[in-house]
Design a protein around this motif. Structure first.
Motif, PDB file in Angstrom:
ATOM      1  N   ASP A   1      56.089 -12.743 -82.085  1.00 33.56           N
ATOM      2  CA  ASP A   1      55.447 -14.054 -82.162  1.00 33.56           C
ATOM      3  C   ASP A   1      56.369 -15.123 -82.745  1.00 33.56           C
ATOM      4  O   ASP A   1      55.932 -16.248 -83.014  1.00 33.56           O
ATOM      5  CB  ASP A   1      54.170 -13.963 -82.997  1.00 33.56           C
ATOM      6  CG  ASP A   1      53.119 -13.077 -82.338  1.00 33.56           C
ATOM      7  OD1 ASP A   1      52.993 -13.147 -81.098  1.00 33.56           O
ATOM      8  OD2 ASP A   1      52.452 -12.310 -83.053  1.00 33.56           O
ATOM      9  N   GLY A   2      57.635 -14.757 -82.967  1.00 29.03           N
ATOM     10  CA  GLY A   2      58.609 -15.739 -83.428  1.00 29.03           C
ATOM     11  C   GLY A   2      58.591 -16.004 -84.918  1.00 29.03           C
ATOM     12  O   GLY A   2      59.100 -17.026 -85.380  1.00 29.03           O
ATOM     13  N   ARG A   3      58.033 -15.088 -85.689  1.00 32.05           N
ATOM     14  CA  ARG A   3      57.982 -15.246 -87.144  1.00 32.05           C
ATOM     15  C   ARG A   3      59.102 -14.427 -87.783  1.00 32.05           C
ATOM     16  O   ARG A   3      59.298 -13.260 -87.446  1.00 32.05           O
ATOM     17  CB  ARG A   3      56.617 -14.796 -87.678  1.00 32.05           C
ATOM     18  CG  ARG A   3      55.457 -15.595 -87.095  1.00 32.05           C
ATOM     19  CD  ARG A   3      54.113 -15.013 -87.482  1.00 32.05           C
ATOM     20  NE  ARG A   3      53.958 -13.645 -86.998  1.00 32.05           N
ATOM     21  CZ  ARG A   3      52.838 -12.947 -87.099  1.00 32.05           C
ATOM     22  NH1 ARG A   3      51.772 -13.486 -87.678  1.00 32.05           N
ATOM     23  NH2 ARG A   3      52.775 -11.713 -86.634  1.00 32.05           N
ATOM     24  N   PHE A   4      59.811 -15.062 -88.715  1.00 32.05           N
ATOM     25  CA  PHE A   4      60.949 -14.415 -89.360  1.00 32.05           C
ATOM     26  C   PHE A   4      60.530 -13.660 -90.621  1.00 32.05           C
ATOM     27  O   PHE A   4      59.502 -13.958 -91.235  1.00 32.05           O
ATOM     28  CB  PHE A   4      62.002 -15.462 -89.746  1.00 32.05           C
ATOM     29  CG  PHE A   4      62.706 -16.084 -88.576  1.00 32.05           C
ATOM     30  CD1 PHE A   4      63.601 -15.344 -87.813  1.00 32.05           C
ATOM     31  CD2 PHE A   4      62.481 -17.409 -88.244  1.00 32.05           C
ATOM     32  CE1 PHE A   4      64.262 -15.918 -86.737  1.00 32.05           C
ATOM     33  CE2 PHE A   4      63.138 -17.996 -87.169  1.00 32.05           C
ATOM     34  CZ  PHE A   4      64.027 -17.247 -86.414  1.00 32.05           C
ATOM     35  N   TYR A   5      61.398 -12.717 -91.001  1.00 30.55           N
ATOM     36  CA  TYR A   5      61.207 -11.936 -92.226  1.00 30.55           C
ATOM     37  C   TYR A   5      62.546 -11.877 -92.957  1.00 30.55           C
ATOM     38  O   TYR A   5      63.587 -11.651 -92.337  1.00 30.55           O
ATOM     39  CB  TYR A   5      60.727 -10.517 -91.899  1.00 30.55           C
ATOM     40  CG  TYR A   5      59.393 -10.498 -91.194  1.00 30.55           C
ATOM     41  CD1 TYR A   5      58.216 -10.231 -91.887  1.00 30.55           C
ATOM     42  CD2 TYR A   5      59.310 -10.788 -89.833  1.00 30.55           C
ATOM     43  CE1 TYR A   5      56.987 -10.245 -91.234  1.00 30.55           C
ATOM     44  CE2 TYR A   5      58.087 -10.807 -89.177  1.00 30.55           C
ATOM     45  CZ  TYR A   5      56.931 -10.536 -89.884  1.00 30.55           C
ATOM     46  OH  TYR A   5      55.715 -10.563 -89.239  1.00 30.55           O
ATOM     47  N   VAL A   6      62.500 -12.083 -94.278  1.00 32.80           N
ATOM     48  CA  VAL A   6      63.736 -12.087 -95.057  1.00 32.80           C
ATOM     49  C   VAL A   6      63.483 -11.415 -96.401  1.00 32.80           C
ATOM     50  O   VAL A   6      62.351 -11.385 -96.898  1.00 32.80           O
ATOM     51  CB  VAL A   6      64.259 -13.536 -95.236  1.00 32.80           C
ATOM     52  CG1 VAL A   6      63.377 -14.331 -96.186  1.00 32.80           C
ATOM     53  CG2 VAL A   6      65.710 -13.554 -95.668  1.00 32.80           C
TER      54      VAL A   6
ATOM     55  N   LEU B   1      62.755 -23.109-105.100  1.00 35.68           N
ATOM     56  CA  LEU B   1      63.027 -21.916-104.303  1.00 35.68           C
ATOM     57  C   LEU B   1      62.808 -22.167-102.818  1.00 35.68           C
ATOM     58  O   LEU B   1      61.968 -22.976-102.425  1.00 35.68           O
ATOM     59  CB  LEU B   1      62.121 -20.771-104.753  1.00 35.68           C
ATOM     60  CG  LEU B   1      62.111 -20.422-106.239  1.00 35.68           C
ATOM     61  CD1 LEU B   1      61.215 -19.221-106.481  1.00 35.68           C
ATOM     62  CD2 LEU B   1      63.507 -20.167-106.749  1.00 35.68           C
ATOM     63  N   MET B   2      63.564 -21.447-102.012  1.00 38.92           N
ATOM     64  CA  MET B   2      63.382 -21.493-100.563  1.00 38.92           C
ATOM     65  C   MET B   2      63.655 -20.101-100.002  1.00 38.92           C
ATOM     66  O   MET B   2      64.321 -19.282-100.645  1.00 38.92           O
ATOM     67  CB  MET B   2      64.343 -22.501 -99.928  1.00 38.92           C
ATOM     68  CG  MET B   2      65.802 -22.098-100.001  1.00 38.92           C
ATOM     69  SD  MET B   2      66.880 -23.277 -99.144  1.00 38.92           S
ATOM     70  CE  MET B   2      68.451 -22.380 -99.172  1.00 38.92           C
ATOM     71  N   PRO B   3      63.143 -19.805 -98.805  1.00 37.21           N
ATOM     72  CA  PRO B   3      63.483 -18.519 -98.190  1.00 37.21           C
ATOM     73  C   PRO B   3      64.996 -18.400 -98.020  1.00 37.21           C
ATOM     74  O   PRO B   3      65.658 -19.365 -97.637  1.00 37.21           O
ATOM     75  CB  PRO B   3      62.784 -18.588 -96.824  1.00 37.21           C
ATOM     76  CG  PRO B   3      61.658 -19.549 -97.026  1.00 37.21           C
ATOM     77  CD  PRO B   3      62.194 -20.579 -97.982  1.00 37.21           C
ATOM     78  N   SER B   4      65.529 -17.243 -98.323  1.00 37.42           N
ATOM     79  CA  SER B   4      66.964 -17.041 -98.145  1.00 37.42           C
ATOM     80  C   SER B   4      67.331 -17.366 -96.697  1.00 37.42           C
ATOM     81  O   SER B   4      66.620 -16.968 -95.769  1.00 37.42           O
ATOM     82  CB  SER B   4      67.327 -15.597 -98.475  1.00 37.42           C
ATOM     83  OG  SER B   4      68.709 -15.459 -98.669  1.00 37.42           O
ATOM     84  N   PRO B   5      68.414 -18.115 -96.470  1.00 34.15           N
ATOM     85  CA  PRO B   5      68.648 -18.740 -95.158  1.00 34.15           C
ATOM     86  C   PRO B   5      69.040 -17.822 -94.008  1.00 34.15           C
ATOM     87  O   PRO B   5      68.989 -18.240 -92.855  1.00 34.15           O
ATOM     88  CB  PRO B   5      69.774 -19.735 -95.455  1.00 34.15           C
ATOM     89  CG  PRO B   5      70.495 -19.157 -96.621  1.00 34.15           C
ATOM     90  CD  PRO B   5      69.431 -18.510 -97.454  1.00 34.15           C
ATOM     91  N   TYR B   6      69.432 -16.592 -94.287  1.00 35.67           N
ATOM     92  CA  TYR B   6      69.834 -15.705 -93.195  1.00 35.67           C
ATOM     93  C   TYR B   6      68.718 -14.693 -92.941  1.00 35.67           C
ATOM     94  O   TYR B   6      68.637 -13.649 -93.586  1.00 35.67           O
ATOM     95  CB  TYR B   6      71.163 -15.027 -93.524  1.00 35.67           C
ATOM     96  CG  TYR B   6      72.264 -16.047 -93.713  1.00 35.67           C
ATOM     97  CD1 TYR B   6      72.721 -16.795 -92.633  1.00 35.67           C
ATOM     98  CD2 TYR B   6      72.800 -16.299 -94.969  1.00 35.67           C
ATOM     99  CE1 TYR B   6      73.703 -17.760 -92.796  1.00 35.67           C
ATOM    100  CE2 TYR B   6      73.785 -17.258 -95.142  1.00 35.67           C
ATOM    101  CZ  TYR B   6      74.235 -17.987 -94.055  1.00 35.67           C
ATOM    102  OH  TYR B   6      75.200 -18.949 -94.224  1.00 35.67           O
TER     103      TYR B   6
END
Length: 231
Positions: A82-87, A70-75
């Motif tokens: 603070d430059g942290r993504f959420y998916v 598994l990996m974080p969904s790419p979009y």
């Protein structure tokens, strides 16, 4: 957040539209097309299908098989100051071959076929609205038409009805997962005094595209799970 509110409104509208979608239309389309898999393996590659988005039940099942698949969904959907993504969910990893084959694809066959994700069971069928090349916004029921597989196979109404039920189950599950995520991320940002900053998002995406490691919080089972990921 304005973006979250806008996205939430979109998915709630799609949920209502899906409830009104006429089953008879789907049966007519899929019986007319008569799709038949020819085991070409195209649908199991990044080159053809980009990525495999997983629903919550898929993730729970696959974690027991191979958590490294598994990996974080790419979009990524949001980025805080603070430059942290959420998916909203996870996707399947791909192999390092020329076409980016699914991590579970071996000799053009799925190693976990009986436990494969719901989207893999549904494909190439769909029930969602898209804009075509002419700008027309309408329902689509078949993905990759005339680009893979065989066509013209006979399909009775019972077979078509079974496909309809599982396809609608996936589409409904996907929409509900997005709605749950959007509500959760809004609450998370408000509670922790975070903001979605488009400029920061764009910069961190460029960093990600260059190969830098980024932090991504993936929403799963009511919790944001932190990951360090690299393209």
């Amino acid at each position: 957040m304005k973006k979250a509110d806008s996205d939430l409104e979109y998915f709630e509208n799609e949920a209502n539209a899906l409830k009104e979608y006429p089953k008879s239309r789907f049966l007519e389309v899929v019986q007319d097309v008569g799709f038949e898999c020819d085991f070409c393996g195209k649908c199991c590659t990044h080159a053809f299908n980009d990525h495999v988005y997983l629903l919550k039940d898929d993730v729970s099942r696959l974690l027991e098989i191979d958590s490294n698949a598994l990996m974080p969904s790419p979009y990524f959907d949001f980025c805080d100051q603070d430059g942290r993504f959420y998916v909203s969910g996870y996707s399947l990893k791909t192999q390092s071959d020329d076409v980016g084959s699914c991590v579970f694809l071996e000799n053009n066959r799925c190693r976990i076929y009986d436990k494969r994700p719901l989207i893999c069971r549904v494909y190439p069928y769909m029930i969602h609205r898209e804009e075509d090349d002419s700008g027309s916004y309408d329902w689509r029921e078949i993905s990759g038409l005339n680009e893979h597989g065989l066509y013209g196979a006979e399909m009775n109404e019972n077979e078509a009805a079974e496909i309809y039920e599982i396809t609608k189950k996936y589409e409904s599950g996907y929409i509900n997962q997005e709605i749950e995520f959007l509500k959760a991320v809004s609450n998370h940002f408000e509670k922790n005094k975070l903001k979605h900053i488009p400029k920061v998002y764009d910069k961190r995406i460029r960093d990600f595209e260059k190969g830098e490691i980024v932090t991504v919080f993936v929403y799963y089972n009511g919790i944001f799970h932190e990951h360090q990921t690299q393209k």
